[in-house]
Design an enzyme around this catalytic site. Structure first.
Site, PDB file in Angstrom:
ATOM      1  N   HIS A  13      -6.410  17.919  -4.461  1.00 10.93           N
ATOM      2  CA  HIS A  13      -7.708  18.016  -5.153  1.00 10.93           C
ATOM      3  C   HIS A  13      -8.818  17.575  -4.208  1.00 10.93           C
ATOM      4  O   HIS A  13      -8.930  16.386  -3.901  1.00 10.93           O
ATOM      5  CB  HIS A  13      -7.713  17.107  -6.403  1.00 10.93           C
ATOM      6  CG  HIS A  13      -9.002  17.162  -7.170  1.00 10.93           C
ATOM      7  ND1 HIS A  13      -9.047  17.425  -8.525  1.00 10.93           N
ATOM      8  CD2 HIS A  13     -10.292  16.999  -6.795  1.00 10.93           C
ATOM      9  CE1 HIS A  13     -10.306  17.418  -8.928  1.00 10.93           C
ATOM     10  NE2 HIS A  13     -11.080  17.158  -7.899  1.00 10.93           N
ATOM     11  N   HIS A  15     -13.088  18.673  -2.538  1.00 10.67           N
ATOM     12  CA  HIS A  15     -14.302  19.493  -2.523  1.00 10.67           C
ATOM     13  C   HIS A  15     -14.733  19.673  -1.079  1.00 10.67           C
ATOM     14  O   HIS A  15     -15.092  18.697  -0.414  1.00 10.67           O
ATOM     15  CB  HIS A  15     -15.419  18.791  -3.307  1.00 10.67           C
ATOM     16  CG  HIS A  15     -15.040  18.510  -4.726  1.00 10.67           C
ATOM     17  ND1 HIS A  15     -15.401  19.333  -5.770  1.00 10.67           N
ATOM     18  CD2 HIS A  15     -14.300  17.515  -5.278  1.00 10.67           C
ATOM     19  CE1 HIS A  15     -14.913  18.854  -6.906  1.00 10.67           C
ATOM     20  NE2 HIS A  15     -14.231  17.745  -6.635  1.00 10.67           N
ATOM     21  N   ARG A  17     -17.208  21.962  -0.328  1.00 13.54           N
ATOM     22  CA  ARG A  17     -18.570  22.526  -0.346  1.00 13.54           C
ATOM     23  C   ARG A  17     -18.581  23.845   0.434  1.00 13.54           C
ATOM     24  O   ARG A  17     -17.534  24.457   0.607  1.00 13.54           O
ATOM     25  CB  ARG A  17     -19.631  21.548   0.186  1.00 13.54           C
ATOM     26  CG  ARG A  17     -19.546  20.132  -0.381  1.00 13.54           C
ATOM     27  CD  ARG A  17     -19.701  20.060  -1.872  1.00 13.54           C
ATOM     28  NE  ARG A  17     -19.791  18.668  -2.318  1.00 13.54           N
ATOM     29  CZ  ARG A  17     -19.481  18.245  -3.533  1.00 13.54           C
ATOM     30  NH1 ARG A  17     -19.019  19.096  -4.447  1.00 13.54           N
ATOM     31  NH2 ARG A  17     -19.610  16.981  -3.862  1.00 13.54           N
ATOM     32  N   ASN A  41     -16.265  24.300  -7.586  1.00 16.92           N
ATOM     33  CA  ASN A  41     -17.585  24.019  -8.189  1.00 16.92           C
ATOM     34  C   ASN A  41     -18.729  24.168  -7.189  1.00 16.92           C
ATOM     35  O   ASN A  41     -19.512  23.256  -6.961  1.00 16.92           O
ATOM     36  CB  ASN A  41     -17.616  22.641  -8.863  1.00 16.92           C
ATOM     37  CG  ASN A  41     -17.367  21.490  -7.902  1.00 16.92           C
ATOM     38  OD1 ASN A  41     -16.692  21.647  -6.892  1.00 16.92           O
ATOM     39  ND2 ASN A  41     -17.910  20.327  -8.202  1.00 16.92           N
ATOM     40  N   LYS A  97      -9.353  25.957 -12.610  1.00 13.35           N
ATOM     41  CA  LYS A  97      -9.873  24.630 -12.943  1.00 13.35           C
ATOM     42  C   LYS A  97     -10.720  24.673 -14.208  1.00 13.35           C
ATOM     43  O   LYS A  97     -11.621  25.503 -14.326  1.00 13.35           O
ATOM     44  CB  LYS A  97     -10.722  24.129 -11.765  1.00 13.35           C
ATOM     45  CG  LYS A  97     -11.404  22.797 -11.981  1.00 13.35           C
ATOM     46  CD  LYS A  97     -10.435  21.638 -11.876  1.00 13.35           C
ATOM     47  CE  LYS A  97     -11.064  20.316 -12.304  1.00 13.35           C
ATOM     48  NZ  LYS A  97     -11.717  19.601 -11.232  1.00 13.35           N
ATOM     49  N   HIS A 134     -10.344  18.728 -15.487  1.00 14.35           N
ATOM     50  CA  HIS A 134     -11.201  17.543 -15.451  1.00 14.35           C
ATOM     51  C   HIS A 134     -11.228  17.040 -16.888  1.00 14.35           C
ATOM     52  O   HIS A 134     -11.914  17.609 -17.732  1.00 14.35           O
ATOM     53  CB  HIS A 134     -12.610  17.890 -14.954  1.00 14.35           C
ATOM     54  CG  HIS A 134     -13.503  16.694 -14.853  1.00 14.35           C
ATOM     55  ND1 HIS A 134     -14.014  16.236 -13.667  1.00 14.35           N
ATOM     56  CD2 HIS A 134     -13.948  15.831 -15.807  1.00 14.35           C
ATOM     57  CE1 HIS A 134     -14.741  15.137 -13.885  1.00 14.35           C
ATOM     58  NE2 HIS A 134     -14.722  14.880 -15.185  1.00 14.35           N
ATOM     59  N   HIS A 172      -7.464  13.574 -11.223  1.00 16.99           N
ATOM     60  CA  HIS A 172      -8.087  12.271 -10.948  1.00 16.99           C
ATOM     61  C   HIS A 172      -8.080  11.352 -12.165  1.00 16.99           C
ATOM     62  O   HIS A 172      -9.128  10.956 -12.664  1.00 16.99           O
ATOM     63  CB  HIS A 172      -9.508  12.427 -10.383  1.00 16.99           C
ATOM     64  CG  HIS A 172     -10.380  13.471 -11.046  1.00 16.99           C
ATOM     65  ND1 HIS A 172     -10.578  13.522 -12.402  1.00 16.99           N
ATOM     66  CD2 HIS A 172     -11.115  14.478 -10.521  1.00 16.99           C
ATOM     67  CE1 HIS A 172     -11.387  14.515 -12.683  1.00 16.99           C
ATOM     68  NE2 HIS A 172     -11.722  15.119 -11.553  1.00 16.99           N
ATOM     69  N   LEU A 217     -16.939  10.539 -10.697  1.00 18.57           N
ATOM     70  CA  LEU A 217     -16.542  10.875 -12.061  1.00 18.57           C
ATOM     71  C   LEU A 217     -15.118  11.406 -12.072  1.00 18.57           C
ATOM     72  O   LEU A 217     -14.774  12.177 -11.176  1.00 18.57           O
ATOM     73  CB  LEU A 217     -17.490  11.932 -12.638  1.00 18.57           C
ATOM     74  CG  LEU A 217     -18.884  11.393 -13.001  1.00 18.57           C
ATOM     75  CD1 LEU A 217     -19.839  12.531 -13.326  1.00 18.57           C
ATOM     76  CD2 LEU A 217     -18.799  10.416 -14.171  1.00 18.57           C
ATOM     77  N   ASP A 245      -9.947  13.901  -4.280  1.00 14.59           N
ATOM     78  CA  ASP A 245     -11.256  14.196  -4.871  1.00 14.59           C
ATOM     79  C   ASP A 245     -12.379  13.878  -3.887  1.00 14.59           C
ATOM     80  O   ASP A 245     -13.493  13.514  -4.288  1.00 14.59           O
ATOM     81  CB  ASP A 245     -11.470  13.437  -6.189  1.00 14.59           C
ATOM     82  CG  ASP A 245     -12.546  14.110  -7.047  1.00 14.59           C
ATOM     83  OD1 ASP A 245     -12.951  15.236  -6.721  1.00 14.59           O
ATOM     84  OD2 ASP A 245     -12.985  13.494  -8.029  1.00 14.59           O
TER      85      ASP A 245
HETATM   86  O1  DOR Z   1     -17.145  12.306  -8.544  1.00 15.10           O
HETATM   87  C1  DOR Z   1     -16.973  13.509  -8.605  1.00 15.10           C
HETATM   88  N1  DOR Z   1     -17.552  14.367  -7.734  1.00 15.10           N
HETATM   89  N2  DOR Z   1     -16.203  13.988  -9.594  1.00 15.10           N
HETATM   90  C2  DOR Z   1     -16.079  15.285  -9.815  1.00 15.10           C
HETATM   91  O2  DOR Z   1     -15.400  15.647 -10.735  1.00 15.10           O
HETATM   92  C3  DOR Z   1     -16.830  16.274  -8.989  1.00 15.10           C
HETATM   93  C4  DOR Z   1     -17.196  15.732  -7.691  1.00 15.10           C
HETATM   94  C5  DOR Z   1     -18.245  16.558  -6.966  1.00 15.10           C
HETATM   95  O3  DOR Z   1     -18.116  17.780  -6.923  1.00 15.10           O
HETATM   96  O4  DOR Z   1     -19.184  15.971  -6.433  1.00 15.10           O
HETATM   97 ZN    ZN Z   2     -13.115  16.780  -8.043  1.00 20.13          ZN
END
Ligand code: DOR
Ligand code: ZN
Length: 343
Positions: A13, A15, A17, A41, A97, A134, A172, A217, A245
């Protein structure tokens, strides 16, 4: 023990970007992970097979390691259809997701009536596509510290009951309630756990001043929840596996009156986990958590190579400066770690 060698791990898991940021984030993960489940996302979100495969190519171009394999995910929205799932499911796109609308960064496009997606879950179950969740309710009247627990009762348990063959990853997790729910389910439900939720509790966010770089989060919880997460990973249960995460935001968007959620842990993630397992007296359970339980749950083969971690102290940098001049403050910035990936 001063050195350990484990099967090459994966990050289930994270990110990355997009755009210029990939030149920072992809090498950071590829330095030690063979595969990573890439969150969708972006703005706009990755909702179709074509978008996921094109994003995959951009990630591959940014990797300095030939052997790195991104595993892509589709972002479920109220417009997702069963045929979009059938079209997308593949080795390259093994999962989709579910973000409840408004749950976190860039989740405005997400799902606002989870039951409306049941035909999509059915097609995922039939096609063998994993559902990554999530797990937080987003109703404004629900206290932020209770959102994960309520999601289990209101949505997760009903989804699992209705689609018993659907593989679900509760992403998470942050509470004893989530850990115990996962343990109570059969082999179709598992969970990822981040380094920050094992290492920290809500005091680390709020005592002595607000610490925006510990804000993520789902938000950090009470120490009893942190302790339960530590217990389940120390137990060696195969239902829990590594998902960092890692989620970069620029320094100014985190150190702000309305700071973004996310900890950028990629440069220290495996070392943080090693330190946590060592402190728990459970270093022998690190390999299962980092390298075996994830691929076993996803139905993929375990990696063939190894990494070595050495007990030696080093300091996480205070900041990382991107080519465009923006700074990112990495998770655990300026703090000392006592395990290091050997090169
Ligand atoms: O803290 C977080 N940041 N939790 C998430 O679920 C998304 C992530 C983000 O994309 O910044
Ligand atoms: Zn995440």
């Amino acid at each position: 023990m001063t050195q350990i060698s484990i099967t090459k791990p994966d990050d289930w898991h994270l990110h990355f970007r997009d755009g210029e940021m990939l030149n920072e984030t992809v090498p950071a993960t590829a330095r030690c992970f063979k595969r990573a489940i890439v969150m969708p996302n972006l703005v706009p979100p990755v909702t179709t097979k074509a978008q996921a495969l094109s994003y995959r190519n951009r990630i591959l171009q940014a990797s300095d390691v030939d052997s790195f394999t991104p595993l892509m995910t589709l972002y479920l929205t109220n417009e997702t259809t069963p045929s979009m799932i059938k079209e997308a499911v593949s080795e390259e796109i093994p999962a989709a997701k579910l973000y409840p609308a408004g749950a976190t960064t860039n989740s405005d496009a997400a799902v606002s009536g989870i039951e409306a997606l049941y035909p999509v879950f059915e097609s995922m179950s039939d096609a063998g596509m994993l559902l990554l969740i999530h797990g937080e309710v987003t109703d404004s009247h629900v206290d932020i510290f209770d959102r994960e627990k309520l999601f289990i009762e209101q949505h997760l348990a009903p989804i699992h009951d209705r689609f018993p063959d659907l593989k679900i990853v509760f992403e998470h997790i942050t509470t004893a309630d989530a850990a115990d729910f996962v343990l109570s389910c059969d082999q179709h439900v598992a969970a990822t756990i981040t380094p920050q939720h094992l290492l920290l509790n809500r005091n680390d966010l709020l005592v002595g001043g607000i610490r925006p770089h510990n804000y993520c989060l789902p938000v950090l919880k009470r120490n009893v929840h942190q302790r339960r997460l530590q217990e389940v990973v120390s137990s060696g249960s195969s239902k829990f596996f590594l998902g960092t995460d890692s989620a970069p935001h620029t320094k100014h968007t985190k150190e702000s009156a309305c700071g973004c959620a996310g900890c950028y842990s990629a440069w220290s993630a495996i070392e943080l986990y090693a330190q946590i397992f060592d402190d728990l007296g459970a270093l022998d359970k690190l390999e299962g958590f980092a390298s075996h339980h994830g691929p076993d749950f996803y139905g993929l083969s375990r990696n063939s190579g190894h990494i070595t971690l050495t007990k030696t102290s080093w300091r996480v940098p205070e900041k990382i400066t991107l080519k465009n001049g923006d700074d990112i403050v990495p998770f655990y910035a300026g703090q000392e770690l006592n395990w290091k990936l050997s090169t």
